[in-house]
Scaffold this motif. Structure first.
Motif, PDB file in Angstrom:
ATOM      1  N   ASN A   1       0.873  -1.174   0.000  1.00 62.40           N
ATOM      2  CA  ASN A   1       0.000   0.000   0.000  1.00 62.40           C
ATOM      3  C   ASN A   1       0.911   1.225   0.000  1.00 62.40           C
ATOM      4  O   ASN A   1       1.268   1.751   1.059  1.00 62.40           O
ATOM      5  CB  ASN A   1      -0.932   0.002   1.210  1.00 62.40           C
ATOM      6  N   GLN A   2       1.323   1.647  -1.207  1.00 66.29           N
ATOM      7  CA  GLN A   2       2.317   2.704  -1.406  1.00 66.29           C
ATOM      8  C   GLN A   2       3.626   2.309  -0.711  1.00 66.29           C
ATOM      9  O   GLN A   2       4.268   1.346  -1.114  1.00 66.29           O
ATOM     10  CB  GLN A   2       1.761   4.041  -0.897  1.00 66.29           C
ATOM     11  N   HIS A   3       4.027   3.024   0.340  1.00 67.53           N
ATOM     12  CA  HIS A   3       5.302   2.749   1.014  1.00 67.53           C
ATOM     13  C   HIS A   3       5.152   1.761   2.164  1.00 67.53           C
ATOM     14  O   HIS A   3       6.144   1.441   2.827  1.00 67.53           O
ATOM     15  CB  HIS A   3       5.896   4.056   1.557  1.00 67.53           C
ATOM     16  N   VAL A   4       3.949   1.273   2.443  1.00 73.06           N
ATOM     17  CA  VAL A   4       3.703   0.333   3.535  1.00 73.06           C
ATOM     18  C   VAL A   4       3.582  -1.068   2.957  1.00 73.06           C
ATOM     19  O   VAL A   4       2.773  -1.313   2.059  1.00 73.06           O
ATOM     20  CB  VAL A   4       2.435   0.706   4.328  1.00 73.06           C
ATOM     21  N   LEU A   5       4.390  -1.969   3.478  1.00 69.71           N
ATOM     22  CA  LEU A   5       4.350  -3.378   3.082  1.00 69.71           C
ATOM     23  C   LEU A   5       3.718  -4.182   4.216  1.00 69.71           C
ATOM     24  O   LEU A   5       4.203  -4.157   5.354  1.00 69.71           O
ATOM     25  CB  LEU A   5       5.761  -3.898   2.795  1.00 69.71           C
ATOM     26  N   SER A   6       2.628  -4.902   3.880  1.00 73.90           N
ATOM     27  CA  SER A   6       1.951  -5.745   4.865  1.00 73.90           C
ATOM     28  C   SER A   6       2.340  -7.196   4.614  1.00 73.90           C
ATOM     29  O   SER A   6       2.326  -7.661   3.460  1.00 73.90           O
ATOM     30  CB  SER A   6       0.430  -5.580   4.764  1.00 73.90           C
ATOM     31  N   SER A   7       2.672  -7.910   5.687  1.00 76.07           N
ATOM     32  CA  SER A   7       3.107  -9.302   5.581  1.00 76.07           C
ATOM     33  C   SER A   7       2.257 -10.171   6.492  1.00 76.07           C
ATOM     34  O   SER A   7       1.985  -9.811   7.641  1.00 76.07           O
ATOM     35  CB  SER A   7       4.590  -9.436   5.944  1.00 76.07           C
ATOM     36  N   GLY A   8       1.823 -11.322   5.962  1.00 72.03           N
ATOM     37  CA  GLY A   8       1.067 -12.304   6.732  1.00 72.03           C
ATOM     38  C   GLY A   8       1.882 -13.561   6.928  1.00 72.03           C
ATOM     39  O   GLY A   8       2.634 -13.971   6.029  1.00 72.03           O
ATOM     40  N   SER A   9       1.745 -14.181   8.098  1.00 72.27           N
ATOM     41  CA  SER A   9       2.631 -15.277   8.452  1.00 72.27           C
ATOM     42  C   SER A   9       1.843 -16.453   9.021  1.00 72.27           C
ATOM     43  O   SER A   9       0.654 -16.354   9.320  1.00 72.27           O
ATOM     44  CB  SER A   9       3.667 -14.791   9.472  1.00 72.27           C
ATOM     45  N   ARG A  10       2.574 -17.562   9.187  1.00 69.09           N
ATOM     46  CA  ARG A  10       1.993 -18.733   9.815  1.00 69.09           C
ATOM     47  C   ARG A  10       1.750 -18.499  11.307  1.00 69.09           C
ATOM     48  O   ARG A  10       0.976 -19.242  11.936  1.00 69.09           O
ATOM     49  CB  ARG A  10       2.909 -19.942   9.603  1.00 69.09           C
ATOM     50  N   ASP A  11       2.389 -17.472  11.868  1.00 68.70           N
ATOM     51  CA  ASP A  11       2.145 -17.158  13.277  1.00 68.70           C
ATOM     52  C   ASP A  11       0.813 -16.449  13.491  1.00 68.70           C
ATOM     53  O   ASP A  11       0.529 -15.980  14.591  1.00 68.70           O
ATOM     54  CB  ASP A  11       3.293 -16.320  13.847  1.00 68.70           C
ATOM     55  N   SER A  12      -0.011 -16.334  12.441  1.00 68.08           N
ATOM     56  CA  SER A  12      -1.389 -15.817  12.455  1.00 68.08           C
ATOM     57  C   SER A  12      -1.497 -14.301  12.615  1.00 68.08           C
ATOM     58  O   SER A  12      -2.612 -13.788  12.756  1.00 68.08           O
ATOM     59  CB  SER A  12      -2.216 -16.497  13.559  1.00 68.08           C
ATOM     60  N   ILE A  13      -0.401 -13.545  12.552  1.00 64.15           N
ATOM     61  CA  ILE A  13      -0.473 -12.090  12.676  1.00 64.15           C
ATOM     62  C   ILE A  13      -0.095 -11.436  11.351  1.00 64.15           C
ATOM     63  O   ILE A  13       0.540 -12.050  10.478  1.00 64.15           O
ATOM     64  CB  ILE A  13       0.426 -11.574  13.813  1.00 64.15           C
ATOM     65  N   ILE A  14      -0.478 -10.167  11.235  1.00 66.23           N
ATOM     66  CA  ILE A  14      -0.153  -9.335  10.084  1.00 66.23           C
ATOM     67  C   ILE A  14       0.665  -8.153  10.592  1.00 66.23           C
ATOM     68  O   ILE A  14       0.273  -7.489  11.562  1.00 66.23           O
ATOM     69  CB  ILE A  14      -1.425  -8.847   9.360  1.00 66.23           C
ATOM     70  N   VAL A  15       1.789  -7.882   9.925  1.00 65.30           N
ATOM     71  CA  VAL A  15       2.680  -6.792  10.333  1.00 65.30           C
ATOM     72  C   VAL A  15       2.755  -5.778   9.202  1.00 65.30           C
ATOM     73  O   VAL A  15       2.930  -6.147   8.023  1.00 65.30           O
ATOM     74  CB  VAL A  15       4.083  -7.323  10.678  1.00 65.30           C
ATOM     75  N   HIS A  16       2.625  -4.486   9.568  1.00 65.33           N
ATOM     76  CA  HIS A  16       2.799  -3.386   8.614  1.00 65.33           C
ATOM     77  C   HIS A  16       4.234  -2.865   8.735  1.00 65.33           C
ATOM     78  O   HIS A  16       4.676  -2.495   9.837  1.00 65.33           O
ATOM     79  CB  HIS A  16       1.819  -2.252   8.899  1.00 65.33           C
ATOM     80  N   HIS A  17       4.950  -2.816   7.594  1.00 68.03           N
ATOM     81  CA  HIS A  17       6.324  -2.315   7.542  1.00 68.03           C
ATOM     82  C   HIS A  17       6.348  -1.029   6.715  1.00 68.03           C
ATOM     83  O   HIS A  17       5.932  -1.035   5.549  1.00 68.03           O
ATOM     84  CB  HIS A  17       7.269  -3.333   6.894  1.00 68.03           C
ATOM     85  N   ASP A  18       6.841   0.050   7.310  1.00 72.91           N
ATOM     86  CA  ASP A  18       7.087   1.283   6.570  1.00 72.91           C
ATOM     87  C   ASP A  18       8.540   1.240   6.112  1.00 72.91           C
ATOM     88  O   ASP A  18       9.473   1.408   6.905  1.00 72.91           O
ATOM     89  CB  ASP A  18       6.836   2.506   7.451  1.00 72.91           C
ATOM     90  N   VAL A  19       8.730   1.005   4.808  1.00 71.43           N
ATOM     91  CA  VAL A  19      10.078   0.768   4.294  1.00 71.43           C
ATOM     92  C   VAL A  19      10.906   2.055   4.220  1.00 71.43           C
ATOM     93  O   VAL A  19      12.110   1.983   3.907  1.00 71.43           O
ATOM     94  CB  VAL A  19       9.997   0.112   2.900  1.00 71.43           C
ATOM     95  N   ARG A  20      10.340   3.216   4.565  1.00 71.59           N
ATOM     96  CA  ARG A  20      11.085   4.466   4.473  1.00 71.59           C
ATOM     97  C   ARG A  20      11.850   4.791   5.753  1.00 71.59           C
ATOM     98  O   ARG A  20      12.745   5.637   5.729  1.00 71.59           O
ATOM     99  CB  ARG A  20      10.128   5.618   4.157  1.00 71.59           C
ATOM    100  N   VAL A  21      11.468   4.181   6.852  1.00 66.10           N
ATOM    101  CA  VAL A  21      12.048   4.554   8.146  1.00 66.10           C
ATOM    102  C   VAL A  21      12.801   3.362   8.721  1.00 66.10           C
ATOM    103  O   VAL A  21      12.584   2.203   8.341  1.00 66.10           O
ATOM    104  CB  VAL A  21      10.947   5.011   9.121  1.00 66.10           C
ATOM    105  N   ALA A  22      13.673   3.669   9.664  1.00 62.28           N
ATOM    106  CA  ALA A  22      14.476   2.617  10.288  1.00 62.28           C
ATOM    107  C   ALA A  22      13.606   1.716  11.148  1.00 62.28           C
ATOM    108  O   ALA A  22      13.741   0.485  11.125  1.00 62.28           O
ATOM    109  CB  ALA A  22      15.607   3.239  11.104  1.00 62.28           C
ATOM    110  N   ASN A  23      12.710   2.320  11.942  1.00 66.51           N
ATOM    111  CA  ASN A  23      11.787   1.536  12.760  1.00 66.51           C
ATOM    112  C   ASN A  23      10.590   1.165  11.890  1.00 66.51           C
ATOM    113  O   ASN A  23       9.535   1.798  11.919  1.00 66.51           O
ATOM    114  CB  ASN A  23      11.347   2.345  13.980  1.00 66.51           C
TER     115      ASN A  23
END
Length: 505
Positions: A270-292
């Motif tokens: 979603n533009q600069h935000v990458l969402s990832s889904g895992s076998r651990d049943s959670i979804i994580v949003h990653h902002d690829v522009r920042v360190a955190n």
């Protein structure tokens, strides 16, 4: 009895006698009774009747009987008078016809009066006379609009080839329903994960390049996803719970992002935000522009998240899991407010949680023609494609496909939906939206079709199956077709059943 009473009695007797006399008198009428007419007709000899029908003029003094209503009785009719009048009219019409002009004279007079000369009014072999110079039809615009509408209404049905245009070998393609191993970027590069390696295939030149490879023996690629705009960056998920970001042009690793405790099986941008889904049943949003980079965590599933798809407007994230759940999340949990906190924003309840599917929900696709319309497909125990209104969670349509639904892609040019299937048909099916009527089935794979990806021009679909082949289908047609760029002659090609076959490794 007194004298007065006797006088009155005598007077009443006289009046009564007068009434009786009047009642017994015969009533005079101009119309003879029917019994008299029938008796008169019976006494008349037949010879006299024939003389009256011979056509002689009846006496003028004889009057035609008048009746107050029509009663069809031939005995009361004057047939001789009727025959005389009929013969008189026929003789007059014959005399008038002898005096009328001939047909040729009539046609000549008509032509001269119309000023046509030698030309005919109706000529099937001659064109209509041209309009006078400078004449402009006031309905010209109206006729043009009708012509355009007619051409649109009579648009011919496009031809959908039943065989793929190209076949590529894809050895070591994992036969895992929950992974997402194929994606086609905006730069016309196709990313394919084969075991531990990610390969890039250039659709214009046919060239193949290796992007990355897992170092550990037990590690392998579980998902790939190009960034939507530009296509210069590729996100890669691994079995060791890592999410990596690569520069496609330089084939360099830009960063390695964590956040999961198990394999990353689904990705969505979603533009600069990458969402990832895992076998651990959670979804994580990653902002690829920042360190955190970890800016949001969604906890709503209880099993592996195998399907992720952001809506075209970037306001809603759809997620499907092995727990048969379809969840819809708002974008505010991955926005500026989440990044301002020291810890990631954790959400445990989605905006909508849909439990209508009876198997794992991996296939997700947002409609490009209608806002808030989402298509989802279920696994082997479900076999249905369901259309949803993402605003309120209403089920707009549900169709039983008869096979496991593995992937869904919308036609960007027409209201159509393409689905790929596993057990038991292993086919691709094209559906008409919104009726969800089956248009055509494409059968070429010998195993379940796990993944699909669409070319940037929206005309070609690549299907990847457990038979370790990639097949390219010309299933869609652009509104304004663009000429394809010629492939380099040096690309390796081979022939199998009349189709180009190349190896991706």
């Amino acid at each position: 009895m007194t004298h007065g009473t006797a006088h009155n009695f005598v007077q009443e007797q006289i009046e009564l006698d007068e009434c009786l006399n009047n009642f017994c008198e015969e009533v005079n009428s101009s119309v003879e009774p029917r019994w008299k007419r029938k008796a008169l007709a019976a006494r008349t000899p037949k010879s006299s009747r024939k003389r009256n029908r011979s056509g002689k003029t009846p006496s003028k003094g004889k009057s035609t009987p008048q009746h107050d209503r029509f009663i069809p009785n031939r005995g009361a009719m004057d047939l001789a008078n009727a025959h005389f009048n009929l013969m008189k009219e026929n003789s007059s019409s014959a005399s008038n016809q002898s005096e009328s002009p001939t047909r040729a004279e009539f046609n000549k007079a008509l032509a001269s009066s119309m000023g046509a000369g030698d030309s005919r009014v109706l000529a099937f072999k001659k064109k209509a006379p041209a309009p006078p110079e400078g004449y402009e039809n006031s309905l010209k615009v109206l006729y043009t609009q009708n012509k355009e509408k007619m051409s649109r209404a009579q648009k011919p049905v496009r031809h959908i080839p039943s065989a793929p245009e190209r076949i590529l070998d894809a050895p070591d393609l994992l036969d895992d329903y929950y992974l997402n191993l194929v994606d086609w970027g905006a730069s016309n590069m196709l990313a394919v994960a084969l075991g531990q390696t990610v390969y890039l295939w250039n659709a214009e030149t046919g060239g193949i390049e290796e992007l990355c490879q897992c170092e550990a023996e037990d590690d392998y690629i579980t998902s790939v996803k190009f960034v939507q705009e530009g296509g210069g960056y590729l996100a890669v998920g691994t079995n060791f719970s890592e999410t990596k970001l690569f520069d496609v042009e330089t084939c360099k690793l830009l960063r390695n992002m964590d956040g999961h405790s198990s394999r990353v099986s689904s990705l969505s941008w979603n533009q600069h935000v990458l969402s990832s889904g895992s076998r651990d049943s959670i979804i994580v949003h990653h902002d690829v522009r920042v360190a955190n980079h970890k800016v949001g965590v969604l906890e709503g599933h209880v099993q592996e998240v195998c399907g992720l798809a952001w809506s075209p407007d970037g306001q809603t994230l759809a997620s499907g899991g092995n727990d048969n759940l379809l969840c819809l999340w708002d974008a505010r949990f991955a926005g500026e407010g989440a990044r301002s906190q020291q810890t990631a924003n954790v959400v445990q309840t989605p905006r909508l949680k849909i439990t209508d599917h009876l198997a794992a929900v991996k296939a997700l696709a947002w409609c490009p023609h209608q806002r808030n319309v989402l298509a989802s497909g279920g696994g082997t125990a479900d076999r249905t494609i369901k259309i949803w209104n993402a605003a309120n969670g209403a089920n707009l349509h549900s169709v039983d496909t008869g096979s496991q639904v593995c992937s869904l892609i919308w036609n960007p040019h027409e209201k159509e939906l393409l689905s790929s299937h596993g057990f038991s048909e292993n086919q691709l099916s094209l559906w008409k939206f919104p009726s969800m009527a089956r248009v055509k089935d494409l059968r070429s794979h010998s195993a379940r079709v796990l993944h699909m990806a669409m070319s940037p021009d929206g005309t070609t679909v690549c299907s990847a199956a457990a038979d370790e082949t990639l097949r390219f289908w010309k299933v869609f047609e652009a509104a304004n077709p663009v000429k394809r760029t010629k492939r380099v002659k040096g690309a390796a090609t081979a022939s199998r059943q009349g189709l180009a076959r190349m190896s991706i490794r």
